[in-house]
Design an enzyme around this catalytic site. Structure first.
Site, PDB file in Angstrom:
ATOM      1  N   TYR A 142       0.795  -1.212   0.036  1.00 40.37           N
ATOM      2  CA  TYR A 142      -0.125  -0.009  -0.120  1.00 40.37           C
ATOM      3  C   TYR A 142       0.732   1.022   0.143  1.00 40.37           C
ATOM      4  O   TYR A 142       0.432   2.330  -0.361  1.00 40.37           O
ATOM      5  CB  TYR A 142      -0.787   0.014   1.256  1.00 40.37           C
ATOM      6  N   LYS A 193       3.093 -15.434   2.147  1.00 40.09           N
ATOM      7  CA  LYS A 193       3.613 -16.202   0.874  1.00 40.09           C
ATOM      8  C   LYS A 193       5.010 -16.417   0.792  1.00 40.09           C
ATOM      9  O   LYS A 193       5.671 -15.846  -0.084  1.00 40.09           O
ATOM     10  CB  LYS A 193       2.919 -15.485  -0.257  1.00 40.09           C
ATOM     11  N   ASP A 226      -2.730 -17.903   0.601  1.00 38.33           N
ATOM     12  CA  ASP A 226      -3.888 -18.599  -0.243  1.00 38.33           C
ATOM     13  C   ASP A 226      -4.275 -19.703   0.223  1.00 38.33           C
ATOM     14  O   ASP A 226      -5.797 -20.104   0.249  1.00 38.33           O
ATOM     15  CB  ASP A 226      -3.281 -18.823  -1.653  1.00 38.33           C
ATOM     16  N   ASP A 250      -6.525  -7.107   3.887  1.00 39.07           N
ATOM     17  CA  ASP A 250      -7.570  -6.591   3.112  1.00 39.07           C
ATOM     18  C   ASP A 250      -8.404  -7.370   2.461  1.00 39.07           C
ATOM     19  O   ASP A 250      -9.771  -7.478   2.945  1.00 39.07           O
ATOM     20  CB  ASP A 250      -6.940  -5.531   1.966  1.00 39.07           C
ATOM     21  N   ASP A 254     -12.195  -9.176   4.040  1.00 34.81           N
ATOM     22  CA  ASP A 254     -13.544  -9.171   3.464  1.00 34.81           C
ATOM     23  C   ASP A 254     -14.149 -10.584   3.358  1.00 34.81           C
ATOM     24  O   ASP A 254     -15.398 -10.616   3.654  1.00 34.81           O
ATOM     25  CB  ASP A 254     -13.067  -8.549   1.970  1.00 34.81           C
TER      26      ASP A 254
END
Ligand code: IPM
Ligand code: MG
Length: 369
Positions: A142, A193, A226, A250, A254
């Site tokens: 970001y 990751k 993932d 983020d 959600d």
């Protein structure tokens, strides 16, 4: 009693509607519990662009610094799709997070019993769900440099963002996650990751270091982000606290929000480091966005924003009992079958934003009897 200084930034879209209900609950608390809030209101996001040509005016930032905490509605909408990227509505929110040093974003996903059937997952998978995502909020892709869009010699273009984390940035958010886990079920799952990204390898090593040296009593697992996304829909109750970076956080938050039935139910707190005076900078906001498609129609669910205010009561003002009172009032309203459109189910009573707020205040009133 010393005043509790709150800066309210309703923002755009459904922000003003849902924040209006928070103000009503605050007024009720002032009146009935003599809590004493000192409220200021200002603009952020698109509303600030319209008024000042910038999504976060310097004076607004100063007011945010002076307040004990900030309550924010939502920012953004199609109206500002064409403004310059650096002043778009979202930039105001990102600047607030960065300038106030709000590095730890707490996003609880809690499934209310009354809403187990509103989730898109089977009731037996989400019943009793209570997880907390701790998202790093002021670093990573970001904010990483270099960033931008450049034109190459052959005329084609290249877009660049940089995923970058330092030891200190990882350690401080890991500490927040471990400390909060101790107050819950003492389990932390750290997601990155590390199979593809060096910053992920560092993340894993630093979280492990903080764990081994400071929190050996907490159970720590590592998971690729993932896989975490997959596990969240397969068996979400395996998690207690998830700690992850800005971008994965983020996305995963959600996803976690939807497990609870609606994005309209998920609150968040963004906290910084304690200053010399012992004050922790804090901003509270619902996880849902500005939902421009339903703005101004009294369809929005104010519960995520009310629960965010509940987090402010708990974390900024030490009023855990009043936070519980508010949560219980919300639970009781849901149990009586009152629903906004987003969580509507057959046989329930569909109500407007305002009536949902009134119903919650009625239950607050009843809690004093
Ligand atoms: C969130 C939002 C923001 C983010 C946007 C509005 C900039 O999606 O708080 O999750 O990406 O952090
Ligand atoms: Mg988001």
């Amino acid at each position: 009693m010393s005043a509790r200084k709150v800066l309210i930034l309703p923002g755009d879209g459904i922000g003003p509607e849902v924040m209006r209900e928070v103000r009503r609950v605050m007024a009720w608390m002032d009146r009935s519990l003599s809590i004493g809030f000192e409220v200021e209101e200002d603009l952020v996001g698109g509303a600030a662009i319209d008024a000042h040509g910038t999504s976060l005016a310097p004076a607004t930032l100063e007011r945010a610094r002076a307040a004990d905490c900030v309550l924010l509605g939502a920012v953004g909408g199609p109206k500002w799709d064409k403004v310059a990227f650096n002043i778009r509505p979202e930039a105001g929110l990102l600047a607030l997070r960065k300038e106030l040093g709000l590095f730890a974003n707490l996003r609880p996903a809690l499934c209310f019993e009354a809403l187990v059937d509103a989730s898109s997952l089977k009731p037996e998978i989400v019943r009793g769900l209570d997880i907390l995502i701790v998202r790093e909020l002021t670093g990573g892709v970001y904010f990483g440099e270099p960033r931008g869009i450049e034109t190459l010699p052959d005329g084609s273009r290249r877009g660049v963002n940089t995923q970058v984390y330092t030891t200190g940035e990882i350690r401080r958010v890991a500490r927040v996650a471990f400390e909060l886990a101790r107050l819950r079920s003492s389990r932390v799952t750290s997601c990155e990751k590390a199979n593809v990204m060096e910053s992920g390898i560092l993340w894993r090593e630093e979280v492990t270091h903080v764990h081994d040296t400071e929190f050996p009593d907490v159970k720590l697992d590592h998971m690729y982000a993932d896989n975490c996304a997959m596990q969240l829909v397969k068996n979400p109750r395996q998690f207690d606290v998830i700690v992850t970076d800005n971008l994965f956080g983020d996305v995963l938050s959600d996803e976690a929000a939807m497990l609870t039935g609606s994005l309209g139910m998920l609150p968040s707190a963004s906290l910084g480091a304690k200053d010399a005076a012992g004050r922790i900078p804090a901003l509270y906001e619902p996880v849902h966005g500005s939902a421009p498609d339903i703005a101004g129609k009294e369809l929005a669910n104010p519960i995520a924003t009310l629960l965010s205010f509940g987090m402010a009561l708990r974390y900024s003002f030490g009023l855990g009992e009043e936070a519980d009172r508010l949560a219980h009032a919300i639970e009781r309203v849901l149990a009586t079958g009152i629903r906004t459109a987003d969580i509507m189910q057959p046989g329930m009573a569909k109500v407007s934003t305002a009536v949902m707020g009134e119903s919650i205040i009625r239950e607050l009133e009843a809690s004093l009897a």
